[in-house]
Scaffold this motif. Sequence first.
Motif, PDB file in Angstrom:
ATOM      1  N   ALA A 208     -15.158  25.536  59.942  1.00 62.26           N
ATOM      2  CA  ALA A 208     -15.647  26.728  59.262  1.00 62.26           C
ATOM      3  C   ALA A 208     -15.310  27.980  60.052  1.00 62.26           C
ATOM      4  O   ALA A 208     -15.293  27.961  61.289  1.00 62.26           O
ATOM      5  CB  ALA A 208     -17.159  26.637  59.047  1.00 62.26           C
ATOM      6  N   LEU A 209     -15.033  29.045  59.331  1.00 58.53           N
ATOM      7  CA  LEU A 209     -14.970  30.385  59.916  1.00 58.53           C
ATOM      8  C   LEU A 209     -16.250  31.083  59.520  1.00 58.53           C
ATOM      9  O   LEU A 209     -16.492  31.333  58.336  1.00 58.53           O
ATOM     10  CB  LEU A 209     -13.753  31.159  59.401  1.00 58.53           C
ATOM     11  N   GLN A 210     -17.076  31.344  60.510  1.00 61.73           N
ATOM     12  CA  GLN A 210     -18.375  31.954  60.253  1.00 61.73           C
ATOM     13  C   GLN A 210     -18.320  33.390  60.753  1.00 61.73           C
ATOM     14  O   GLN A 210     -18.193  33.634  61.953  1.00 61.73           O
ATOM     15  CB  GLN A 210     -19.470  31.156  60.974  1.00 61.73           C
ATOM     16  N   TYR A 211     -18.393  34.337  59.846  1.00 65.12           N
ATOM     17  CA  TYR A 211     -18.189  35.736  60.232  1.00 65.12           C
ATOM     18  C   TYR A 211     -19.450  36.367  60.793  1.00 65.12           C
ATOM     19  O   TYR A 211     -20.555  36.130  60.336  1.00 65.12           O
ATOM     20  CB  TYR A 211     -17.634  36.536  59.054  1.00 65.12           C
ATOM     21  N   LYS A 220     -16.052  39.489  62.834  1.00 62.58           N
ATOM     22  CA  LYS A 220     -15.025  38.562  63.302  1.00 62.58           C
ATOM     23  C   LYS A 220     -15.380  37.152  62.847  1.00 62.58           C
ATOM     24  O   LYS A 220     -16.546  36.823  62.685  1.00 62.58           O
ATOM     25  CB  LYS A 220     -14.921  38.581  64.831  1.00 62.58           C
ATOM     26  N   GLY A 221     -14.371  36.318  62.700  1.00 62.58           N
ATOM     27  CA  GLY A 221     -14.593  34.942  62.305  1.00 62.58           C
ATOM     28  C   GLY A 221     -14.738  34.029  63.509  1.00 62.58           C
ATOM     29  O   GLY A 221     -13.778  33.813  64.258  1.00 62.58           O
ATOM     30  N   ALA A 222     -15.944  33.498  63.697  1.00 61.36           N
ATOM     31  CA  ALA A 222     -16.152  32.524  64.772  1.00 61.36           C
ATOM     32  C   ALA A 222     -15.570  31.183  64.320  1.00 61.36           C
ATOM     33  O   ALA A 222     -15.917  30.674  63.261  1.00 61.36           O
ATOM     34  CB  ALA A 222     -17.634  32.378  65.094  1.00 61.36           C
ATOM     35  N   MET A 223     -14.649  30.640  65.120  1.00 60.63           N
ATOM     36  CA  MET A 223     -14.019  29.361  64.789  1.00 60.63           C
ATOM     37  C   MET A 223     -14.934  28.222  65.233  1.00 60.63           C
ATOM     38  O   MET A 223     -15.031  27.914  66.423  1.00 60.63           O
ATOM     39  CB  MET A 223     -12.651  29.251  65.466  1.00 60.63           C
TER      40      MET A 223
END
Length: 559
Positions: A208-211, A220-223
């Motif tokens: 998931a990319l959690q913004y 920003k997208g947390a990987m």
Amino acid sequence: MEGQIPAADSIPEDINPQGFQTIPDVLAYAVGHYADQPAFTSFGRTLSYTELDRLSAAFAVYLQQETDLQPGDRIAIQLPNLIQYPVVLYGAMRAGLVVVNTNPLYTATEMEHQFKDSGAKALIIHKSMAHKADKIIHNTDVKHLFVTQVGDLHGFVKRTLLNAAVKYLKKMEPKYHLPGAISLRTALLKYLGDVPVLVRRRPSDIAALQYTGGTTGVSKGAMLTHANLLSNMMQLQDRISGIGTDWHLQVISPLPLYHIYAFTIAQVVLVSGGHTVLIPNPRDIDGFVKELGNWEPTGFIGLNTLFVALCNKDTFKALDFSSLQVTISGGMALTHAAAELWLQSTGSEIIEGYGLTETSPAVCANEPGAVQIGTIGVPVLHTDVRIIKDGEEQPIDAPGELCVKGPQVMRGYWQRDADTRSSFTPDGYFMTGDIAVRQPDGRFRIVDRAKDMIIVSGFNVYPNEVEDVVSSHPDVVECAAIGVEDAASGEAVKLFVVAKTSDLNREEIRDWCKERLTRYKVPKYVEFSEELPKSNVGKILRRMLKEPMPTLDDLDKVS
């Protein structure tokens, strides 16, 4: 101690007896063990584990057969708390896609930023929000668009009534023009009963990319990898397991699943064979209380502002909470006043935890039976927390930035190497931006966000401390403290208060503070408001209170 912390791309074996490698493995395990038990409920429609499996499989097959999406491609999900959410979440992951969780309250501009930044090629959106996508979709890489309505997974009669009510009575579906968009219901029905081609992803692959705004800068997208999410799921399961065996039977989830806090707790409930009751609109407190009357909750997840809002309703306090075994708090600091009010109203002690989007999210949590209000408890398993200032680890009771290392810590920020590097210490600890202290008993206490700290005449004032004191006033519903410029002291404390009665005045608030706080911490300015600005999950947004600055005519300055 550092050498004992597992790598962030692996799952500690001692808390993973089932050998999970990816999130879809968890669903497969749950279906195999809990088949016909209830998994998720929303708007009166309950999905069993078997139904969740069949529907998510159908969506995965559609993605594999009808689109050109490949494993690793990003798919945005922009839905409120509907049962469609877990269906498309697990379906997308079974097809090997990376989920981009998107807030349904986003503006078109915010949507465009997130879709472009993530490179999302597909979008699942609720029909009431489709008009916003209409404005920006041509500027993104989104080629596959699925639209759904509230009642799409209900039977014919209820589906028709629900969808008509939303469209015609509430007028919540503005016109839009999205050529090529298809109904999610149509996609699911086309391949219902089919089995998708197995896609094997690795624990180190992004799930998931959690913004997030992170500790600094723009969204920003947390990987978050499968290993991150699975590790935190099992770390939380270990911590909550001290409550007993039945806490997961009916868990009330008013916080949105696209938020990492609710997202991860839902995985804990799922792997335990539990039932998550989704509340689509917790801001409708009266409607929320009415829905609660239909259940015998064994678990409840929320945050400070929601606890206060509920407990101020006599109809809520009249409900039967004899089955409630656990209440979990996160997302913002829990005040003593809110914890006490909840205990009096429900008989349930609140277990406060702490985490961030970048840590999947849990870092610390109080232990059942050993809750200490005002602290975030102790680190979850396989997690090392250090308090660092000027590059040095601080001793007991000395404040510093809370830094964390563990298998739940993100890989980094999506396509932002510089931001990633600046967010970690040289030895690999994620710098949270939160100021904390380690107590002699090993528990941690958050003092405040570094950027929210107020400096009055050279002294540090932490808004949480002021807010905790003011929240304990019997006539205060909630409050928020910020720093404002002051010619004499550099900064001064300004307090925003939501009061229960119009009789409460500024002098009374200041007198209350003078009895409980050092002089420089007492608010110099007090302003009463009908409500405070909050995020989609109910977290008070101090930054919105700072702009625009009010004039002195708007304030009642008390010397």
